[in-house]
Motif scaffolding. Structure first.
Motif, mmCIF file in Angstrom:
data_model
loop_
_atom_site.group_PDB
_atom_site.id
_atom_site.type_symbol
_atom_site.label_atom_id
_atom_site.label_comp_id
_atom_site.label_asym_id
_atom_site.label_seq_id
_atom_site.Cartn_x
_atom_site.Cartn_y
_atom_site.Cartn_z
ATOM 1 N N UNK A 190 0.968 -1.231 -0.142
ATOM 2 C CA UNK A 190 0.007 -0.042 -0.093
ATOM 3 C C UNK A 190 1.023 1.282 0.023
ATOM 4 N N UNK A 191 2.037 1.124 0.631
ATOM 5 C CA UNK A 191 2.922 2.342 0.892
ATOM 6 C C UNK A 191 3.209 2.815 -0.540
ATOM 7 N N UNK A 192 3.824 1.912 -1.522
ATOM 8 C CA UNK A 192 4.452 2.244 -2.583
ATOM 9 C C UNK A 192 3.321 1.929 -3.832
ATOM 10 N N UNK A 193 2.293 1.870 -3.383
ATOM 11 C CA UNK A 193 1.047 1.777 -4.499
ATOM 12 C C UNK A 193 1.358 0.506 -5.555
ATOM 13 N N UNK A 194 1.871 -0.432 -5.003
ATOM 14 C CA UNK A 194 2.197 -1.717 -6.236
ATOM 15 C C UNK A 194 1.641 -3.082 -5.653
ATOM 16 N N UNK A 195 1.346 -3.969 -6.412
ATOM 17 C CA UNK A 195 1.232 -5.523 -5.980
ATOM 18 C C UNK A 195 2.065 -6.314 -7.007
ATOM 19 N N UNK A 196 2.495 -7.284 -6.294
ATOM 20 C CA UNK A 196 3.219 -8.349 -6.898
ATOM 21 C C UNK A 196 2.662 -9.843 -6.911
ATOM 22 N N UNK A 197 2.706 -10.572 -7.779
ATOM 23 C CA UNK A 197 2.028 -11.918 -7.751
ATOM 24 C C UNK A 197 2.810 -12.895 -7.028
ATOM 25 N N UNK A 198 2.106 -13.581 -5.850
ATOM 26 C CA UNK A 198 2.766 -14.663 -5.237
ATOM 27 C C UNK A 198 2.656 -16.000 -6.052
ATOM 28 N N UNK A 199 3.901 -16.424 -6.207
ATOM 29 C CA UNK A 199 3.748 -17.674 -7.206
ATOM 30 C C UNK A 199 3.252 -18.747 -6.224
ATOM 31 N N UNK A 200 2.867 -19.915 -7.004
ATOM 32 C CA UNK A 200 2.581 -21.344 -6.492
ATOM 33 C C UNK A 200 3.530 -21.970 -5.528
ATOM 34 N N UNK A 201 3.517 -22.303 -4.489
ATOM 35 C CA UNK A 201 4.579 -22.613 -3.652
ATOM 36 C C UNK A 201 5.187 -21.638 -2.714
ATOM 37 N N UNK A 202 4.539 -20.194 -2.865
ATOM 38 C CA UNK A 202 5.069 -19.103 -2.005
ATOM 39 C C UNK A 202 3.940 -18.871 -1.047
ATOM 40 N N UNK A 203 4.468 -18.142 0.015
ATOM 41 C CA UNK A 203 3.473 -17.445 1.032
ATOM 42 C C UNK A 203 3.606 -15.987 1.346
ATOM 43 N N UNK A 204 2.782 -15.404 1.963
ATOM 44 C CA UNK A 204 3.039 -13.996 2.352
ATOM 45 C C UNK A 204 2.923 -14.327 3.984
ATOM 46 N N UNK A 205 4.025 -14.336 4.732
ATOM 47 C CA UNK A 205 3.950 -14.460 6.275
ATOM 48 C C UNK A 205 3.080 -13.284 6.841
ATOM 49 N N UNK A 206 2.603 -13.770 7.966
ATOM 50 C CA UNK A 206 1.490 -12.963 8.585
ATOM 51 C C UNK A 206 2.349 -11.637 9.210
ATOM 52 N N UNK A 207 3.709 -12.013 9.494
ATOM 53 C CA UNK A 207 4.677 -10.957 9.853
ATOM 54 C C UNK A 207 5.820 -10.871 9.335
ATOM 55 N N UNK A 208 6.410 -9.818 8.922
ATOM 56 C CA UNK A 208 7.859 -9.827 8.130
ATOM 57 C C UNK A 208 8.733 -9.196 9.107
ATOM 58 N N UNK A 209 9.811 -9.611 9.274
ATOM 59 C CA UNK A 209 11.246 -9.172 10.016
ATOM 60 C C UNK A 209 11.421 -7.828 9.700
ATOM 61 N N UNK A 210 11.354 -6.950 10.822
ATOM 62 C CA UNK A 210 11.758 -5.538 10.551
ATOM 63 C C UNK A 210 10.741 -5.014 9.677
#
Length: 308
Positions: free
Chosen positions: A127-147
């Motif tokens: 949201x900050x930079x106004x972009x989206x990236x596709x998440x490939x099969x076999x990948x995930x978006x962690x609930x929380x990211x380091x830092x």
């Protein structure tokens, strides 16, 4: 648990008529023209001294509110330039970095980019930079990211070579905004960032533990201008050889943000080499898949035409 407001655009008290992005933890360097922000007080009423007294009282009260709202909040989790520290109206002031602002594990609060937990699992939304990236099969978006870096990664971790107490992933992609640098062009920023990207992926983890036995050599295997979501950027890619494990590939991609003042955004890629790592061509595929929020048609990526 913090009661800070969710990410969004709020009036910029330092620049009347503009709005500034609040990332849920701190003000950022991203601004845009305001959309007709209403004035805090209406025109004075005609007639007697009671109206003047009311006006003076309102102004004084407003000054108190502004004084309370101004905080010493430090930028937390982002490397942005300095920004105003007034908290959005109706919210409590954010705590400075180093205080107990992080929610406990299992907290239901929004992710660092402000996206809800039930967001489309096939898309990483910045949201900050106004972009989206596709998440490939076999990948995930962690609930929380380091830092509080916005991250996606391959599912399933493994013990990092040379540091069995640290967890590694065969592939990670993070987005961030650069800071603490005099570089201004995508090319200069990408060339400057690639070393830090390699160190974070294959030299030391976020808490300083040496992983993969450290980097023993690297060589650049790709680099040059690239069109990302219709904007001209630059990428640099290294092959990294480590003392332990197969090593990997890292890439720094820099291009102008799609929102606000178009501050640069950095996308870092880190793919393990060897049969367990993602195919190297996936870096190009992900770059081509970057889109402005709400736009599924904008082209981009390595090989696209680039404006002079």
């Amino acid at each position: 648990m913090s009661n800070a407001p969710p990410p969004g655009w709020f009036p910029d008290t330092a620049t009347p008529g503009n709005e500034r992005w609040w990332d849920g933890a701190a003000w950022t360097a991203h601004t845009r023209p305001g959309a007709g922000v209403p004035q805090p007080f209406g025109p004075g009423q005609g007639g007697g001294g009671s109206s003047s007294a009311r006006t003076i009282a309102l102004v004084a009260a407003g000054a108190v509110v502004v004084g309370v709202a101004v905080t010493g909040a430090m930028l937390f989790g982002r490397d942005d330039a300095a920004a105003p520290t007034a908290t959005p109206s109706g919210s409590s002031a954010p705590k400075a970095a180093g205080t107990a602002t992080d929610a406990a594990p299992g907290d239901e609060s929004p992710s660092p980019d402000g996206s809800p937990a039930d967001e489309d699992p096939t898309v990483l939304v910045d949201q900050l930079n106004g972009i989206t990236l596709p998440i490939p099969d076999g990948w995930e978006r962690p609930e929380r990211s380091a830092g509080q870096l916005l991250t996606m990664r391959t599912t399933g971790s493994y013990d990092c070579p040379g540091a069995s107490t640290s967890f590694c992933y065969h592939g990670t992609v993070t987005t961030r905004t650069p800071g603490g640098t005099d570089a201004t062009t995508p090319e200069a920023l990408a060339k400057e960032d690639i070393g830090a990207a390699a160190d974070r992926a294959y030299e030391e983890d976020i808490v300083g533990r040496r992983i993969h036995g450290g980097i023993i050599s690297h060589r650049q295997i790709a680099g040059g201008p690239v069109s990302v979501a219709g904007r001209t950027g630059y990428h640099v890619r290294w092959r990294v050889v480590t003392a332990k494990g197969p090593g990997g590939y890292v890439q720094s991609l820099v291009f102008p943000s799609a929102v606000g003042s178009e501050s640069p955004v950095v996308v870092r890629y880190a793919f393990d080499a060897g049969p367990d790592g993602p195919p190297l061509a996936l870096m190009d595929t992900l770059t081509k898949g970057i889109r402005p929020i709400g736009d599924s048609e904008t082209g981009g990526g390595v090989g696209s035409s680039v404006a002079p």
